[in-house]
Design a protein around this motif. Sequence first.
Motif, PDB file in Angstrom:
ATOM      1  N   ARG A 122       0.913  -1.092  -0.080  1.00  0.00           N
ATOM      2  CA  ARG A 122      -0.111  -0.036   0.033  1.00  0.00           C
ATOM      3  C   ARG A 122       0.954   1.288   0.001  1.00  0.00           C
ATOM      4  O   ARG A 122       0.375   2.356  -0.254  1.00  0.00           O
ATOM      5  CB  ARG A 122      -1.097  -0.064   1.212  1.00  0.00           C
ATOM      6  CG  ARG A 122      -1.901   1.068   1.246  1.00  0.00           C
ATOM      7  CD  ARG A 122      -2.696   1.147   2.379  1.00  0.00           C
ATOM      8  NE  ARG A 122      -3.518   2.352   2.765  1.00  0.00           N
ATOM      9  CZ  ARG A 122      -2.961   3.584   3.308  1.00  0.00           C
ATOM     10  NH1 ARG A 122      -1.665   3.570   3.399  1.00  0.00           N
ATOM     11  NH2 ARG A 122      -3.807   4.547   3.221  1.00  0.00           N
TER      12      ARG A 122
ATOM     13  N   ARG B  99      -4.806   8.519  -5.348  1.00  0.00           N
ATOM     14  CA  ARG B  99      -5.135   6.977  -5.631  1.00  0.00           C
ATOM     15  C   ARG B  99      -5.262   6.138  -4.639  1.00  0.00           C
ATOM     16  O   ARG B  99      -5.927   5.005  -4.722  1.00  0.00           O
ATOM     17  CB  ARG B  99      -4.317   6.568  -7.246  1.00  0.00           C
ATOM     18  CG  ARG B  99      -4.952   5.182  -7.784  1.00  0.00           C
ATOM     19  CD  ARG B  99      -3.994   5.001  -8.991  1.00  0.00           C
ATOM     20  NE  ARG B  99      -2.810   4.262  -8.466  1.00  0.00           N
ATOM     21  CZ  ARG B  99      -1.806   3.587  -9.349  1.00  0.00           C
ATOM     22  NH1 ARG B  99      -2.232   3.602 -10.576  1.00  0.00           N
ATOM     23  NH2 ARG B  99      -0.706   3.386  -8.833  1.00  0.00           N
ATOM     24  N   GLN B 100      -3.878   6.249  -3.896  1.00  0.00           N
ATOM     25  CA  GLN B 100      -3.895   5.174  -2.811  1.00  0.00           C
ATOM     26  C   GLN B 100      -5.240   5.259  -1.954  1.00  0.00           C
ATOM     27  O   GLN B 100      -5.776   4.263  -1.344  1.00  0.00           O
ATOM     28  CB  GLN B 100      -2.583   5.612  -1.830  1.00  0.00           C
ATOM     29  CG  GLN B 100      -2.273   4.767  -0.608  1.00  0.00           C
ATOM     30  CD  GLN B 100      -1.546   5.529   0.194  1.00  0.00           C
ATOM     31  OE1 GLN B 100      -1.821   6.551   0.770  1.00  0.00           O
ATOM     32  NE2 GLN B 100      -0.260   4.980   0.461  1.00  0.00           N
ATOM     33  N   ARG B 101      -5.608   6.491  -1.443  1.00  0.00           N
ATOM     34  CA  ARG B 101      -6.704   6.736  -0.659  1.00  0.00           C
ATOM     35  C   ARG B 101      -8.289   6.106  -1.511  1.00  0.00           C
ATOM     36  O   ARG B 101      -8.970   5.585  -0.552  1.00  0.00           O
ATOM     37  CB  ARG B 101      -7.029   8.158  -0.414  1.00  0.00           C
ATOM     38  CG  ARG B 101      -6.157   8.551   0.688  1.00  0.00           C
ATOM     39  CD  ARG B 101      -6.015   9.768   1.192  1.00  0.00           C
ATOM     40  NE  ARG B 101      -5.338  10.159   2.289  1.00  0.00           N
ATOM     41  CZ  ARG B 101      -5.015  11.470   2.935  1.00  0.00           C
ATOM     42  NH1 ARG B 101      -6.174  12.261   2.526  1.00  0.00           N
ATOM     43  NH2 ARG B 101      -4.387  11.607   3.746  1.00  0.00           N
ATOM     44  N   ALA B 102      -8.190   6.023  -2.763  1.00  0.00           N
ATOM     45  CA  ALA B 102      -9.474   5.484  -3.495  1.00  0.00           C
ATOM     46  C   ALA B 102      -9.239   4.013  -3.588  1.00  0.00           C
ATOM     47  O   ALA B 102     -10.328   3.272  -3.700  1.00  0.00           O
ATOM     48  CB  ALA B 102      -9.433   6.169  -4.834  1.00  0.00           C
ATOM     49  N   THR B 103      -7.954   3.514  -3.797  1.00  0.00           N
ATOM     50  CA  THR B 103      -7.938   2.043  -4.390  1.00  0.00           C
ATOM     51  C   THR B 103      -7.156   1.161  -3.141  1.00  0.00           C
ATOM     52  O   THR B 103      -7.163  -0.033  -3.241  1.00  0.00           O
ATOM     53  CB  THR B 103      -7.208   1.971  -5.672  1.00  0.00           C
ATOM     54  OG1 THR B 103      -5.825   2.566  -5.572  1.00  0.00           O
ATOM     55  CG2 THR B 103      -7.845   2.771  -6.532  1.00  0.00           C
ATOM     56  N   GLY B 104      -6.530   1.955  -2.726  1.00  0.00           N
ATOM     57  CA  GLY B 104      -5.437   0.882  -1.634  1.00  0.00           C
ATOM     58  C   GLY B 104      -4.298   0.468  -2.101  1.00  0.00           C
ATOM     59  O   GLY B 104      -3.470   0.004  -1.672  1.00  0.00           O
ATOM     60  N   GLN B 105      -3.797   1.125  -3.418  1.00  0.00           N
ATOM     61  CA  GLN B 105      -2.856   0.731  -3.975  1.00  0.00           C
ATOM     62  C   GLN B 105      -1.688   1.665  -3.948  1.00  0.00           C
ATOM     63  O   GLN B 105      -1.881   2.853  -3.680  1.00  0.00           O
ATOM     64  CB  GLN B 105      -2.954   0.709  -5.532  1.00  0.00           C
ATOM     65  CG  GLN B 105      -4.153  -0.460  -5.889  1.00  0.00           C
ATOM     66  CD  GLN B 105      -4.314  -0.263  -7.351  1.00  0.00           C
ATOM     67  OE1 GLN B 105      -3.565   0.441  -8.063  1.00  0.00           O
ATOM     68  NE2 GLN B 105      -5.335  -1.267  -7.898  1.00  0.00           N
TER      69      GLN B 105
ATOM     70  N   ASP C 284       2.385   3.023  -4.955  1.00  0.00           N
ATOM     71  CA  ASP C 284       2.963   3.238  -6.209  1.00  0.00           C
ATOM     72  C   ASP C 284       4.580   3.506  -6.072  1.00  0.00           C
ATOM     73  O   ASP C 284       5.050   3.804  -4.934  1.00  0.00           O
ATOM     74  CB  ASP C 284       2.221   4.432  -6.874  1.00  0.00           C
ATOM     75  CG  ASP C 284       2.338   4.701  -8.301  1.00  0.00           C
ATOM     76  OD1 ASP C 284       3.198   3.862  -8.855  1.00  0.00           O
ATOM     77  OD2 ASP C 284       1.451   5.492  -8.825  1.00  0.00           O
TER      78      ASP C 284
END
Length: 411
Positions: free
Chosen positions: A123, A191-197, A199
């Motif tokens: 994450r 994006r991390q907060r939206a998908t948990g992914q 980078d």
Amino acid sequence: MTRAGSPPPLDGLRVVDMSTSYAGPTASMYLADLGADVVKVERPRTGDDARSWCPPSADGASAWFASANRNKRSVAIDLRSADGIAVLHRLLADADVLIENLNPSKLAALGLAPDDVRARHPRLVYCAMSGLGLTGPDAALPGYDLVAQARSGLMSVTGAAGGSPQRVSTALSDIVTGMAAALAVTAAVVRQRATGQGDLVDVSLLDSDLALLAPRVAAYLAGEPEPAPSGGTDSVLAIYQPFPTADRDIVIAIGNDVIWRRFCVAVGLTALAEDDRLGDNAGRRAHRSELVATITDVLARRPAAEWLAVLAGAGVPTSLVQGLSEVTTDPQVLARGAILPVPGSDGALNGVRSPFRLASMPEPRNERFPELGEHTVEVLRQAGFEAAAVERLLASGAVAAPAATADRRVS
């Protein structure tokens, strides 16, 4: 509608910053300015390289270090020890972002290379900052601001006309790379907060300086001659450069044909405004040398203050070429609150406010830079280490803290 007093936009963002010197600390400082909780991981005993960049200093603190490390907490961890690495991974398990600028071979030896860390903490947004980037034949070479300015071509266009290339006399590559990193990290966090992914953000001094040179590169590849130092004269626009007056230098920025005509009328060169050969930028470029000579002769007849008043009244962009003694007392700079005194330094240390203003943050976050290891105990306890474990880590040297904070045990 302004939401003054609301939480800052990056409130709750947890950043672990392992970087040293200037580009990485600048990036994490901008994130901290926007509300992030930045934990600065430093070497025991010596800490960030910039702590020793003296003089100038005040009460033993480097002015350079202070300028890039406000709003952070410091933990001292010995990453050469297994316990130190374990502590770092405990911090990363709860973090959103990691920033580092260490040598790739050193990272690999510590098991902290991007692929290794991202496999363990999928994450995490991993921001790798380097001199030349993570890929390419020279990725492993060390990089500093001077090297980046030279290799990018920035020095080749900077300096007096006919003179030798010059470095822009500030940590330009570092600061712009810090800005680029903060922008890219913030985008990755969205994006991390939206998908948990997570980078991997790859930012380098060379790429940042190339971005600064984008218009010059584009012009050269479009057929312009290879540029050389030009003493502040723009390669495309005419007239766009400094000029001497009766007492000191000013700059005049003629960015379009309308401003050209205003300028000519304002300084009493009406004939030039009516000359069809000079009606567009191409024509003014073709006659640049004679125009500069004519304008220089006119401006030399009156002092700078008079010309500034005349040109401002005509809507022509202009400014004194100011020294820092003037910049730091400039009414506009002061009105913008751009100079931030370091708390507790009695004005001896100062920083510069981040180059953005948010309506929701009418006052800037401005906490004093941390002492080396000042928050080691506090951060470890928040990460879930029991008091006895913290004591053991301090005793073994895997982590360090100033005696005053180490003695404040949390039961």
